[in-house]
Design a protein around this motif. Structure first.
Motif, PDB file in Angstrom:
ATOM      1  N   GLY A 105      16.828   4.341 -21.501  1.00 49.27           N
ATOM      2  CA  GLY A 105      17.153   5.597 -20.852  1.00 49.27           C
ATOM      3  C   GLY A 105      15.993   6.569 -20.822  1.00 49.27           C
ATOM      4  O   GLY A 105      16.191   7.785 -20.700  1.00 49.27           O
ATOM      5  N   GLN A 106      14.760   6.042 -20.925  1.00 48.99           N
ATOM      6  CA  GLN A 106      13.572   6.890 -20.990  1.00 48.99           C
ATOM      7  C   GLN A 106      12.679   6.788 -19.760  1.00 48.99           C
ATOM      8  O   GLN A 106      11.642   7.452 -19.685  1.00 48.99           O
ATOM      9  N   LEU A 107      13.063   5.977 -18.793  1.00 52.88           N
ATOM     10  CA  LEU A 107      12.258   5.861 -17.579  1.00 52.88           C
ATOM     11  C   LEU A 107      12.423   7.135 -16.756  1.00 52.88           C
ATOM     12  O   LEU A 107      13.543   7.513 -16.415  1.00 52.88           O
ATOM     13  N   PRO A 108      11.336   7.836 -16.440  1.00 47.27           N
ATOM     14  CA  PRO A 108      11.459   9.098 -15.695  1.00 47.27           C
ATOM     15  C   PRO A 108      12.192   8.954 -14.367  1.00 47.27           C
ATOM     16  O   PRO A 108      12.971   9.830 -13.979  1.00 47.27           O
ATOM     17  N   LEU A 109      11.946   7.853 -13.655  1.00 46.96           N
ATOM     18  CA  LEU A 109      12.574   7.651 -12.352  1.00 46.96           C
ATOM     19  C   LEU A 109      13.767   6.697 -12.455  1.00 46.96           C
ATOM     20  O   LEU A 109      13.897   5.743 -11.703  1.00 46.96           O
ATOM     21  N   ARG A 110      14.633   6.959 -13.411  1.00 42.67           N
ATOM     22  CA  ARG A 110      15.871   6.192 -13.517  1.00 42.67           C
ATOM     23  C   ARG A 110      16.923   6.830 -12.607  1.00 42.67           C
ATOM     24  O   ARG A 110      16.734   7.932 -12.095  1.00 42.67           O
ATOM     25  N   HIS A 111      18.031   6.146 -12.432  1.00 41.68           N
ATOM     26  CA  HIS A 111      19.091   6.602 -11.542  1.00 41.68           C
ATOM     27  C   HIS A 111      19.466   8.045 -11.862  1.00 41.68           C
ATOM     28  O   HIS A 111      19.705   8.389 -13.014  1.00 41.68           O
ATOM     29  N   GLY A 112      19.478   8.892 -10.847  1.00 46.94           N
ATOM     30  CA  GLY A 112      19.782  10.307 -11.034  1.00 46.94           C
ATOM     31  C   GLY A 112      18.566  11.205 -10.931  1.00 46.94           C
ATOM     32  O   GLY A 112      18.687  12.433 -10.942  1.00 46.94           O
ATOM     33  N   TRP A 113      17.357  10.627 -10.798  1.00 44.16           N
ATOM     34  CA  TRP A 113      16.131  11.418 -10.753  1.00 44.16           C
ATOM     35  C   TRP A 113      16.115  12.407  -9.566  1.00 44.16           C
ATOM     36  O   TRP A 113      15.515  13.466  -9.646  1.00 44.16           O
ATOM     37  N   ALA A 114      16.795  12.032  -8.474  1.00 45.48           N
ATOM     38  CA  ALA A 114      16.734  12.857  -7.271  1.00 45.48           C
ATOM     39  C   ALA A 114      17.738  14.007  -7.325  1.00 45.48           C
ATOM     40  O   ALA A 114      17.756  14.850  -6.447  1.00 45.48           O
ATOM     41  N   GLN A 171       0.786  -1.226   0.000  1.00 41.11           N
ATOM     42  CA  GLN A 171       0.000   0.000   0.000  1.00 41.11           C
ATOM     43  C   GLN A 171       0.827   1.291   0.000  1.00 41.11           C
ATOM     44  O   GLN A 171       0.261   2.384  -0.026  1.00 41.11           O
ATOM     45  N   SER A 172       2.150   1.198   0.019  1.00 38.62           N
ATOM     46  CA  SER A 172       2.971   2.408  -0.010  1.00 38.62           C
ATOM     47  C   SER A 172       2.839   3.103  -1.361  1.00 38.62           C
ATOM     48  O   SER A 172       3.135   2.498  -2.393  1.00 38.62           O
ATOM     49  N   PRO A 173       2.431   4.365  -1.390  1.00 40.95           N
ATOM     50  CA  PRO A 173       2.255   5.092  -2.650  1.00 40.95           C
ATOM     51  C   PRO A 173       3.585   5.637  -3.171  1.00 40.95           C
ATOM     52  O   PRO A 173       4.643   5.509  -2.527  1.00 40.95           O
ATOM     53  N   LEU A 174       3.533   6.274  -4.325  1.00 40.30           N
ATOM     54  CA  LEU A 174       4.725   6.812  -4.974  1.00 40.30           C
ATOM     55  C   LEU A 174       5.518   7.728  -4.051  1.00 40.30           C
ATOM     56  O   LEU A 174       6.741   7.626  -3.960  1.00 40.30           O
ATOM     57  N   GLY A 175       4.834   8.652  -3.362  1.00 41.59           N
ATOM     58  CA  GLY A 175       5.528   9.605  -2.501  1.00 41.59           C
ATOM     59  C   GLY A 175       6.356   8.947  -1.429  1.00 41.59           C
ATOM     60  O   GLY A 175       7.443   9.433  -1.082  1.00 41.59           O
ATOM     61  N   GLU A 176       5.887   7.834  -0.879  1.00 45.46           N
ATOM     62  CA  GLU A 176       6.652   7.126   0.146  1.00 45.46           C
ATOM     63  C   GLU A 176       7.836   6.392  -0.464  1.00 45.46           C
ATOM     64  O   GLU A 176       8.914   6.338   0.143  1.00 45.46           O
ATOM     65  N   MET A 177       7.651   5.835  -1.646  1.00 41.83           N
ATOM     66  CA  MET A 177       8.764   5.146  -2.297  1.00 41.83           C
ATOM     67  C   MET A 177       9.903   6.113  -2.580  1.00 41.83           C
ATOM     68  O   MET A 177      11.075   5.817  -2.329  1.00 41.83           O
ATOM     69  N   LEU A 178       9.577   7.294  -3.077  1.00 47.37           N
ATOM     70  CA  LEU A 178      10.603   8.270  -3.439  1.00 47.37           C
ATOM     71  C   LEU A 178      11.305   8.849  -2.214  1.00 47.37           C
ATOM     72  O   LEU A 178      12.466   9.265  -2.298  1.00 47.37           O
ATOM     73  N   ALA A 179      10.604   8.895  -1.091  1.00 45.79           N
ATOM     74  CA  ALA A 179      11.172   9.483   0.121  1.00 45.79           C
ATOM     75  C   ALA A 179      12.000   8.503   0.939  1.00 45.79           C
ATOM     76  O   ALA A 179      12.699   8.910   1.865  1.00 45.79           O
ATOM     77  N   ALA A 180      11.936   7.223   0.621  1.00 47.51           N
ATOM     78  CA  ALA A 180      12.737   6.241   1.353  1.00 47.51           C
ATOM     79  C   ALA A 180      14.213   6.604   1.215  1.00 47.51           C
ATOM     80  O   ALA A 180      14.678   6.947   0.125  1.00 47.51           O
ATOM     81  N   PRO A 181      14.977   6.565   2.294  1.00 45.55           N
ATOM     82  CA  PRO A 181      16.365   7.017   2.267  1.00 45.55           C
ATOM     83  C   PRO A 181      17.209   6.455   1.130  1.00 45.55           C
ATOM     84  O   PRO A 181      17.982   7.178   0.507  1.00 45.55           O
ATOM     85  N   SER A 182      17.069   5.164   0.828  1.00 44.46           N
ATOM     86  CA  SER A 182      17.929   4.525  -0.166  1.00 44.46           C
ATOM     87  C   SER A 182      17.369   4.540  -1.586  1.00 44.46           C
ATOM     88  O   SER A 182      18.010   4.011  -2.505  1.00 44.46           O
ATOM     89  N   ALA A 183      16.207   5.137  -1.798  1.00 50.53           N
ATOM     90  CA  ALA A 183      15.559   5.096  -3.108  1.00 50.53           C
ATOM     91  C   ALA A 183      16.435   5.603  -4.257  1.00 50.53           C
ATOM     92  O   ALA A 183      16.412   5.025  -5.348  1.00 50.53           O
ATOM     93  N   PRO A 184      17.222   6.681  -4.082  1.00 50.82           N
ATOM     94  CA  PRO A 184      18.032   7.171  -5.205  1.00 50.82           C
ATOM     95  C   PRO A 184      19.102   6.196  -5.676  1.00 50.82           C
ATOM     96  O   PRO A 184      19.675   6.383  -6.758  1.00 50.82           O
ATOM     97  N   LEU A 185      19.397   5.159  -4.906  1.00 50.79           N
ATOM     98  CA  LEU A 185      20.413   4.190  -5.289  1.00 50.79           C
ATOM     99  C   LEU A 185      19.889   3.165  -6.287  1.00 50.79           C
ATOM    100  O   LEU A 185      20.675   2.451  -6.914  1.00 50.79           O
ATOM    101  N   LEU A 186      18.578   3.095  -6.445  1.00 50.34           N
ATOM    102  CA  LEU A 186      17.986   2.148  -7.385  1.00 50.34           C
ATOM    103  C   LEU A 186      18.233   2.583  -8.824  1.00 50.34           C
ATOM    104  O   LEU A 186      18.235   3.775  -9.134  1.00 50.34           O
ATOM    105  N   ASP A 187      18.413   1.614  -9.713  1.00 53.10           N
ATOM    106  CA  ASP A 187      18.579   1.924 -11.134  1.00 53.10           C
ATOM    107  C   ASP A 187      17.311   2.543 -11.707  1.00 53.10           C
ATOM    108  O   ASP A 187      17.363   3.360 -12.625  1.00 53.10           O
TER     109      ASP A 187
END
Length: 208
Positions: A199-208, A72-88
């Motif tokens: 290389g077209q995924l909006p939330l690819r590595h570097g999004w943050a 049930q975790s929505p997008l906002g929670e996924m993006l705010a997780a501390p380690s999220a920017p490390l994902l490809d």
């Protein structure tokens, strides 16, 4: 990458996740609650568990495997997780269903367990999910107030609805046979993987 099927209860998330993953290679499938839900679980707990699953996704990523997670975790929670920017890459799909169908499924799944107030809360959570999926400025307090202090909400709270990174795909299971919904879930997974590779995924590595 981390692929997330989100939404309120009884929309079919877990059913779709396991059925779709069975058709696809190099993907692990898990349910957010499979490690157990403690009595009185709250946002604080959900946020800590979200980070735990992001870390699991990173472990799979190191082995060349994607993680398909239902919960049930929505997008906002996924993006705010501390380690999220490390994902490809990160991709989120809202699995939804019409309120009367959700109400009926709740009654069938757990007869007598939920009173009218509890069911209304599930329906309200579903409505919030729909609006959150479209606009990051919709009711952010619902997930931010009382949150785990490690969550990095600032990553997206300044975004607007037109930001290409704020993207949640909608899969409505209302009046749709399960095999058809599974087909759509599989198609969504394949499309997200292809977008990442291109290389077209909006939330690819570097999004943050």
């Amino acid at each position: 990458m981390l692929l997330k099927l989100t939404g309120s209860s009884c929309s079919g998330k877990t059913t779709l996740a396991y059925a779709a993953a069975a058709r696809i290679g190099k993907i692990a499938v898990h349910d957010f609650d499979e490690l157990g839900v403690p009595e009185g679980a709250d946002r604080h707990w959900r946020h800590r568990m979200t980070e735990k699953w992001v870390r699991r996704a990173l472990e799979f990523q190191d082995r060349g495997i994607d993680l398909l997670l239902s919960g049930q975790s929505p997008l906002g929670e996924m993006l705010a997780a501390p380690s999220a920017p490390l994902l490809d890459g990160i991709a989120v799909c809202l699995v939804d269903v019409a309120d009367p169908v959700r109400r009926a499924r709740l009654a069938e799944r757990d007869p007598g367990r939920w009173d009218a107030q509890a069911i209304d809360a599930y329906l309200g959570w579903a409505e919030w999910h729909r609006k959150h999926a479209l606009d990051p400025s919709h009711g952010p307090d619902v997930i931010i107030d009382g949150s785990w202090p490690e969550m990095a909400w600032r990553r997206w709270t300044g975004w607007n609805a037109g930001d290409p990174r704020w993207r949640t795909h909608l899969l409505d299971t209302t009046d749709r046979p399960v095999p058809e919904s599974v087909d759509l879930a599989e198609q969504w997974i394949i499309e997200q993987r292809d977008a990442l590779q291109a290389g077209q995924l909006p939330l690819r590595h570097g999004w943050a």
